[in-house]
Design an enzyme around this catalytic site. Sequence first.
Site, short mmCIF file in Angstrom:
data_model
loop_
_atom_site.label_atom_id
_atom_site.label_comp_id
_atom_site.label_asym_id
_atom_site.label_seq_id
_atom_site.Cartn_x
_atom_site.Cartn_y
_atom_site.Cartn_z
CD GLU A 51 -1.71 -2.35 1.68
OE1 GLU A 51 -0.52 -2.57 1.98
OE2 GLU A 51 -2.62 -3.20 1.83
CG PHE A 113 -10.11 -9.09 11.54
CD1 PHE A 113 -8.87 -9.51 12.03
CD2 PHE A 113 -10.32 -9.13 10.16
CE1 PHE A 113 -7.88 -9.97 11.18
CE2 PHE A 113 -9.33 -9.60 9.30
CZ PHE A 113 -8.11 -10.02 9.82
CD GLN A 114 -7.59 -6.93 7.95
OE1 GLN A 114 -8.47 -6.69 7.13
NE2 GLN A 114 -6.44 -7.48 7.64
CE LYS A 163 -17.65 -6.04 3.99
NZ LYS A 163 -17.14 -7.32 4.42
CG MET A 481 23.00 11.20 1.89
SD MET A 481 24.28 12.22 1.11
CE MET A 481 23.38 12.90 -0.27
C1 LIG Z 1 12.63 5.20 4.49
C2 LIG Z 1 13.95 5.82 4.78
N1 LIG Z 1 14.78 5.26 5.68
C3 LIG Z 1 15.98 5.82 5.95
C4 LIG Z 1 16.37 6.96 5.32
C5 LIG Z 1 17.70 7.60 5.64
N2 LIG Z 1 18.59 7.60 4.46
C6 LIG Z 1 18.73 8.68 3.68
S1 LIG Z 1 19.73 8.41 2.37
C7 LIG Z 1 20.02 6.83 2.87
C8 LIG Z 1 20.93 5.95 2.07
C9 LIG Z 1 20.34 5.56 0.78
O1 LIG Z 1 21.13 4.55 0.22
P1 LIG Z 1 20.91 4.06 -1.26
O2 LIG Z 1 19.48 3.81 -1.51
O3 LIG Z 1 21.82 2.95 -1.55
O4 LIG Z 1 21.27 5.35 -2.12
P2 LIG Z 1 22.69 6.13 -2.23
O5 LIG Z 1 22.75 7.14 -1.15
O6 LIG Z 1 23.79 5.11 -2.13
O7 LIG Z 1 22.63 6.77 -3.58
C10 LIG Z 1 19.32 6.54 4.04
C11 LIG Z 1 19.38 5.24 4.76
C12 LIG Z 1 15.46 7.52 4.39
N3 LIG Z 1 15.74 8.65 3.74
N4 LIG Z 1 14.28 6.94 4.12
#
Ligand SMILES: Cc1ncc(C[n+]2csc(CCOP(=O)(O)OP(=O)(O)O)c2C)c(N)n1
Length: 577
Positions: A51, A113-114, A163, A481
Amino acid sequence: MSTLMSGAQMLLECLAREGVDCIFGYPGGVTLPLYDVLYEHHIRHVLVRHEENAAFAAEGYARATGKVGVCCATSGPGATNLTTGLVDAMMDSIPIVAITGQVPTKLIGSDAFQEADTFGITRSCTKHNYLVKRLDDLAQIVHEAFYVAASGRPGPVLVDITKDVFQGQGHYQPVSSIHLPGYKVFTEGHTGQIRRAAQLIQEAERPLVYAGGGIIAAGAASELREFVERNEIPTVNTLMGLGALPSDHPNFISMPGMHGSYAANLALTNADLLIALGVRFDDRVTGRLAAFAPHAKVIHVDIDPAEIGKNRAPDVPIVGDVKRVLARLNRLLAESPAPADEKLSAARRAWWHRIRQWKEEHPLEVVKSDSEIKPQHLMSEIDRLSGGQAIVTSDVGQHQMWAAQLIRFREPRLWLNSGGLGSMGFGLPAAIGAQFARPDKLVFSIVGDGGFQMSIPELATVASYGLPVKIVIMNNGYLGMVRQWQTLFYNNRLSAVELDSFPDAEKLAGAYGFRGRTIDKPWDLAPALEEAVREPGPYLLNVKVSPSENVYPMVPAGGAINEMVLGPPQPAAVPAK
Ligand SMILES: Cc1ncc(C[n+]2csc(CCOP(=O)(O)OP(=O)(O)O)c2C)c(N)n1
């Protein structure tokens, strides 16, 4: 007399009248009556695999078209799974309507439920939300929901339907007008303030347009273009505003902010007038707020009064639709041009000269290597194939920033990314929504190896609808990042960022019945991307890039935006000039 219909039929009647052609959703117990009607309805239902991705896909649809995107989920876990997408749409002002099923009215509050308190849970992550417990209210509420989602500052609206309302029988009554006391949209802008703005614009020596997603939401790109051309004003577009002015327009500098360009950040720091259009002075743009645009008077145009003065008190506040306000400003400035003033013209020429110099001193560079694929090289190849015309969705992380820096967008609604919330897992479902909305378009979905693994289930959606999305994984083997921040600010103590187990792209795509490939040599990059684009169906291209590259420029958290780290080997603080 209109025909008798069920609540579920009535809902679809409302959606059809709102011009909905596609719903992204996932069924469940309480939405069974709705899915039964969808079985033979002309509105297309797209079955996503989670979702959250229904909401992201609805956003992708909305971001690519400007129309309201629609998603649907069942009660309880279905509805709670939508919430990240709702917050995402809220942060980026994206118009979506989310339909959720709720347990029968008489069971509400019984821990049925749900059962989940969807109305309560989503109150703070929607522009507005409704709980429908009476069939007589359904049509009015659904049409209101579309009006609220799309009008003023757009945003997500949720309609939770019990519902028994789906199952009830009634007559659809057309809704002739929507009157919502307490919900006012100011579109015109205050005439006196628009005059003051025009005067400041004519007097400024170092004016700068700082334009954001509001330009795109308002459909104000042509008014913006006329404004900056007529008044010869340099322009920065935020991450959300990329494409508002074409990236190759002579007045366009580039993106400002934490990973913005040297020229854009120095232009903001040195401007004497900031014309802020549909922007929210986000911390990723301003850096340390107290040091942001310290010499500038500010004209701030925004449709949402709550944005005015939220982070920076403007000298000229204008609450209004930026399209209309710009049209009025353009007219005013055309009708009463400023008298010739040689001193002012010389100052303006000097301003442009400085901006050009900054651009030349530190351009956003495409780094290449003979032995490995550099992330910047990947983005420049995607840019070459796009020619500023393709829809590009990104996930969140380093790849998002390199894509924003290096891929051109000649129009609005081509660059779709999660700006405010920064939700990993956004890129692929957003591309699905965009491809449904724009089947004519080449759609790239650029994702990191981390974010991609949050969206792998949607490969099934891509496959089952044969969507020709080009999924490009920028695979650096890390949560890049986060790794970058640990490297730069935590003594390179790499904690929980290594992604050491990644599936074979060819086998993974093959398991879903489409083509995939992994490359790691720079000479394979262009041919592999070309092959992906030539492929009539979906394509999964896993691009292994050099693992430890950092995104520059970078403004360290809490820094002023002129205090950029320009890149290895040595940080260089750039003084305001
Ligand atoms: C749902 C979610 N969880 C954690 C983060 C924190 N976060 C920001 S950038 C990042 C790393 C992303 O890694 P990747 O998808 O491999 O992309 P890259 O930075 O290597 O291009 C994280 C964990 C986020 N932005 N969103």
